[in-house]
Design a protein around this motif. Structure first.
Motif, short mmCIF file in Angstrom:
data_model
loop_
_atom_site.label_atom_id
_atom_site.label_comp_id
_atom_site.label_asym_id
_atom_site.label_seq_id
_atom_site.Cartn_x
_atom_site.Cartn_y
_atom_site.Cartn_z
N LEU A 94 0.82 -1.21 0.00
CA LEU A 94 0.00 0.00 0.00
C LEU A 94 0.85 1.25 0.00
CD1 LEU A 94 -2.73 1.46 0.28
CD2 LEU A 94 -2.60 1.09 2.75
N TYR A 95 1.86 1.32 0.85
CA TYR A 95 2.66 2.53 0.94
C TYR A 95 3.94 2.47 0.13
CZ TYR A 95 -0.30 5.09 4.14
OH TYR A 95 -1.36 5.81 4.68
N ASP A 96 4.25 1.30 -0.44
CA ASP A 96 5.50 1.23 -1.21
C ASP A 96 5.32 0.68 -2.62
OD1 ASP A 96 4.98 -1.45 -0.73
OD2 ASP A 96 7.03 -1.95 -0.14
N GLY A 97 4.05 0.43 -3.07
CA GLY A 97 3.97 -0.22 -4.36
C GLY A 97 2.63 -0.16 -5.05
N GLY A 101 2.15 -6.51 7.42
CA GLY A 101 2.01 -5.12 7.82
C GLY A 101 1.16 -4.27 6.91
N LEU A 102 0.97 -3.02 7.35
CA LEU A 102 0.17 -2.04 6.61
C LEU A 102 0.98 -1.38 5.49
CD1 LEU A 102 -2.54 -0.37 6.54
CD2 LEU A 102 -1.35 1.31 7.97
N GLY A 103 2.25 -1.10 5.73
CA GLY A 103 3.03 -0.35 4.75
C GLY A 103 3.38 -1.14 3.51
N SER A 104 3.93 -2.34 3.69
CA SER A 104 4.40 -3.14 2.57
C SER A 104 3.69 -4.47 2.43
CB SER A 104 5.91 -3.41 2.73
OG SER A 104 6.64 -2.22 2.85
N GLY A 105 2.84 -4.82 3.39
CA GLY A 105 2.35 -6.18 3.47
C GLY A 105 0.86 -6.35 3.24
#
Length: 864
Positions: free
Chosen positions: A591-594, A628-632
């Motif tokens: 979500l936050y990196d891709g 996780g929320l950022g990358s997962g």
């Protein structure tokens, strides 16, 4: 310490950028543009020039050959290897210019890849043996840095490692996007590039490699070199070598070992680590007997590495003591704390001044004064460490290294170097805005005013701190990088940025010009002509797999924030993001990196077709194990839930629910901590799913996830911290710290009622509020800085406390071409991104003044 920031400062005085961009066109090697035979292909990627023969057929992975050489030998070696590869039709790549070679082998270069001038890709074992045999003869005697990750072939400059021949990525144990190879089952695993050669258990070992391993083992078995030291702790690493705490087995004495590798760790004068170590040896011998200088016990060479064996001085680095004791870093310091600290800080400055004077009397300049090179002994006495760039006071050349924030370009000769660093140290101990001075010299005066207002010092003390910096710089601090550009606040052409208000957020008219200027400043930094990034941001833009596109550090985060704040960017910027996302083959899924975050953004920028195409890529991609929320997976599920509504596709909501159920059922432990990478990110998804379904079970899942996060939290001085695993930092911030978790606890409490949650949840909320009280916050950013603390206070209804941080953002704000701007992480360069820069500050300011900006998983937890 993360040395990437120093490397990414080389190319541009205003923004972090790819180090290879620091080279000049006339610095490129001739081979980078030499004519090639028909059918050969040449391309560039980062600092590398790739050369490929006609009809080349390479495996996906195998044994690579690296060639090492010093900068003085590099072009000759590249020309020789070019001729060899043309003759034998080999695929290879090389660093494209001398400046690039210097950077790749510099002190702050990545020591895992240092020394790699050339990479060759033999297609099979027979070709590997041939290349090693023939090139070892051709390049015999060529000097170069040892490639730490590789196996050295014979005694020459050739090195071997098994790895991927193509660019692909996976997530490692620390949650980082890293290069990958296929494991024995065909699944991607990290292509480990460490500092010690290792062969994966499942990798094939050709005969030529096995023979070299056997020869090395035989040689080591016959080696009798004594090394009578047992290393007990690594204190520091750089590309030039390590610094270790050790025990001398001969007498039980604790010592410090300073290691130097030949041809590695180059400084700006071209000296390698060994040359600087030998210089330090001479300095320590000259200073023998001074009680603030470590005694030199011996100089020892083991294999090719050199070591100084020095006295271990018990104590803590000044930076550690400052971080722990500075009253501005603590909530509500009282008059006694401020007075005690002020007395201590002035004593430290006086001691250091005396030590420098003693060096100067002996004709030497320390040359590298900064808080990590000052030790505070248990009894309060100070000592200096690290004399590798100490130089004679009558030397007419500038020191080849220096710590950011403690070096002035106008004070680079003789004792003036130490005088400036001492003035900078005094500033640091009271208000550490040192790194900002290279961007805006006016921060010295601001710091002076704040010091006088906050510490029990005499009249004019703060002004004198600033004036001392000016004097030490030769009369006036050099103008910072933001002041040297057209449109700067000193009267250049262009708009004039508004003054930073000291009004509450409710004074909308006072803050509207700030919001307008900040948005205009972000747009002014756009570089649509580039293909790697659209807006300047953190160094993570240049890390594997980020490519300047995602929500955290890339174009998606900036474009969405501008749109959400009512200041949309030109359509060509959205087109840029679509084009880059469509042509980037190996984007991460997160979500936050891709992919998920880019699709989420495009759906909000009026590009649903482009968003839908990325969603189709996402649905066929292998999802990361990271929960996780950022990358997962939590972030992917949350993004799909939103995209289901934006694109009118119920199947995406079904997929999101399925992922949520998997996470709740499996209770997969995250690799890191906090809102983006820890248990809290899963709790954020569960709260969103509760809002989507109304099912109480999601509240139970969120409570469990937050409880696991709190199991590993730390409360110090009544403040809530999470321990960041990569560098073991205790963080209060939004993305990886306590307030990100506390925001979710507050949301959960609003849905369940405080009486239904364990007492420690309420205690965590109180501790998170207290963690927002200190005035001293190192950065301004949303994820790890003041803007994130401000956002938390707004979310929990503490408007008065939020107004204080709103006013204190003045400490960080800059002028860029007549617009407001903010520095990024480490405060060495400006940033426009959402995580660390101006877009994140804009989002927090907009929420304070005009209303919320919906950030996925952070501020969009809609209730049923």
């Amino acid at each position: 310490m993360d040395d990437r920031y120093e490397r990414h400062c080389l190319a541009d005085p205003l923004f972090y950028d790819e180090p290879a961009r620091a080279e000049h066109p006339d610095d490129r090697f001739a081979a980078a543009s030499a004519p090639l035979p028909p059918g050969w292909q040449r391309g560039e990627h980062g600092p590398w020039v790739h050369v490929r023969p006609p009809h080349a057929q390479l495996p996906e992975q195998g044994w690579k050959v690296h060639v090492s050489a010093t900068p003085d030998e590099a072009e000759r070696v590249i020309d020789q290897v070019l001729a060899y590869c043309l003759e034998h039709e080999l695929t290879w790549k090389f660093l494209r210019g001398r400046a690039t070679v210097l950077m790749a082998n510099g002190k702050y270069a990545d020591r895992r890849s240092s020394g790699k001038l050339i990479t060759l890709y033999p297609e099979d074992d027979a070709r590997l043996a041939q290349v090693l045999d023939e090139l070892s003869t051709l390049l015999k005697g060529v000097p170069g840095p040892y490639v730490l990750s590789d196996l050295r072939y014979r005694e020459g400059p050739l090195y071997l490692r098994y790895g991927s021949f193509v660019e692909r990525y996976c997530t490692d144990e620390q949650g980082r996007r890293v290069p990958a190879v296929n494991g024995p089952d065909g699944e991607p695993v990290p292509d480990v590039r460490g500092t010690v050669f290792a062969v994966p258990d499942w990798a094939p070992v050709p005969e030529v490699v096995a023979a070299q391993l056997a020869a090395d083992a035989e040689r080591e078995a016959g080696t009798t070199t004594e090394f009578p030291f047992e290393v007990t702790k690594a204190l520091h690493f750089s590309n030039g070598g390590g610094v270790y705490l050790a025990t001398d087995r001969r007498n039980g004495r604790e010592v410090v070992l300073r290691e130097a590798r030949p041809h590695a760790g180059l400084d700006y004068a071209g000296r390698d680590a060994v040359q600087r170590l030998l210089s330090e040896r001479r300095v320590l011998e000259a200073l023998a007997g001074l009680d603030f200088v470590p005694a030199l016990y011996e100089h020892r060479q083991v294999w090719e590495h050199h070591y100084l064996v020095e006295e271990y001085i018990e104590g803590q680095r000044l930076e550690e003591v400052f971080t722990r004791t500075c009253p501005l870093a603590h909530p509500d310091p009282d008059e006694a704390e401020l007075a005690e600290y002020t007395t201590w800080a002035l004593d430290v400055v006086e001691q250091v001044a005396g030590m420098l004077a003693a060096l100067h009397e002996r004709g030497l300049v320390f040359g590298d004064l900064h808080p990590n090179n000052v030790l505070i002994r248990p009894d309060g006495r100070c000592a200096l460490v690290d004399f590798e760039i100490t130089f004679p006071a009558d030397d007419t050349t500038a020191p080849p290294l220096g710590a950011p924030g403690f070096v002035s370009p106008s004070a680079r000769r003789g004792t003036a170097v130490d005088a400036y660093a001492l003035a900078a140290l005094r500033l640091y101990l009271f208000l550490p805005v040192n790194n900002l001075l290279a961007l805006d010299s006016g921060k010295a005066e601001l710091a002076g005013r704040e010091i006088s207002a906050r510490y029990p010092v005499g009249p004019g003390f703060g002004a004198e701190v600033a004036e001392a910096l000016h004097r030490a710089a030769g009369g006036r601090l050099p103008r910072g990088a933001t002041e040297r550009r057209p449109g700067a606040a000193d009267g250049g052409p262009g708009p004039s940025r508004p003054a930073w208000p000291q009004a509450p957020a409710t004074d909308t008219e006072a803050w509207r010009p700030v919001l307008d200027s900040l948005a205009a400043g972000i747009l002014a930094t756009a570089t649509p002509e580039r293909t790697d990034r659209l807006f300047p941001g953190d160094v993570e833009q240049f890390a594997p797999g980020h490519n300047g596109l995602g929500l955290s550090y890339g174009a998606a985060g900036v474009l969405y924030t501008l749109r959400a704040c009512g200041r949309p960017a030109p359509a060509e910027h959205t087109d840029w993001l679509v084009a880059r996302a469509n042509t980037e083959p190996d984007l991460p899924a997160g979500l936050y990196d891709g992919l998920t975050g880019i699709a989420w953004t495009l759906a909000r920028l009026g590009a649903p077709d482009a968003a839908g195409a990325l969603v189709e890529r996402l649905l066929t991609a292998e999802l990361p194990l990271d929960p996780g929320l950022g990358s997962g997976r939590a972030g992917i599920a949350l993004g799909l839930l939103d995209l289901a509504g934006a694109l009118g596709q119920d199947r995406l909501a079904d997929r999101a629910l399925a992922l949520g159920h998997e996470l709740a059922r499996e209770e997969r432990a995250p690799l890191l901590r906090g809102l983006l990478d820890g248990w809290s990110g899963q709790a954020s998804l569960f709260l969103r799913l509760h809002g989507h379904t109304g099912e109480a079970g999601w509240l139970t899942a969120a409570e469990a996830a937050l409880g696991r996060e709190l199991d590993e939290a730390d409360i110090t001085d009544g403040m809530l911290f999470l321990v960041e695993d990569r560098y073991r930092r205790k963080l209060p911030y939004l993305a990886a710290g306590g307030v990100g978790t506390a925001g979710l606890i507050a949301e959960l409490t609003g849905r369940t009622g405080a009486d239904r949650l364990p007492d420690r949840f309420a205690e965590a909320l109180t501790a998170a509020d207290r963690a927002c009280l200190p005035d001293l916050v190192a950065a301004s950013g949303l994820f790890e800085g003041r803007a994130g603390l401000l956002l938390h206070q707004l979310r929990t209804g503490r408007r008065a406390e939020a107004d204080r941080h709103l006013r204190l953002l003045e400490w960080h704000v800059m002028d860029h071409r007549g617009h407001l701007a903010f520095p990024g992480r480490r405060s060495m360069r400006l940033s426009a991104d959402l995580a660390t820069g101006a877009a994140g500050v804009l989002a927090a300011l907009h929420e304070a003044v005009l209303g919320p900006v919906q950030l996925p998983g952070i501020t969009d937890l809609a209730r049923p």
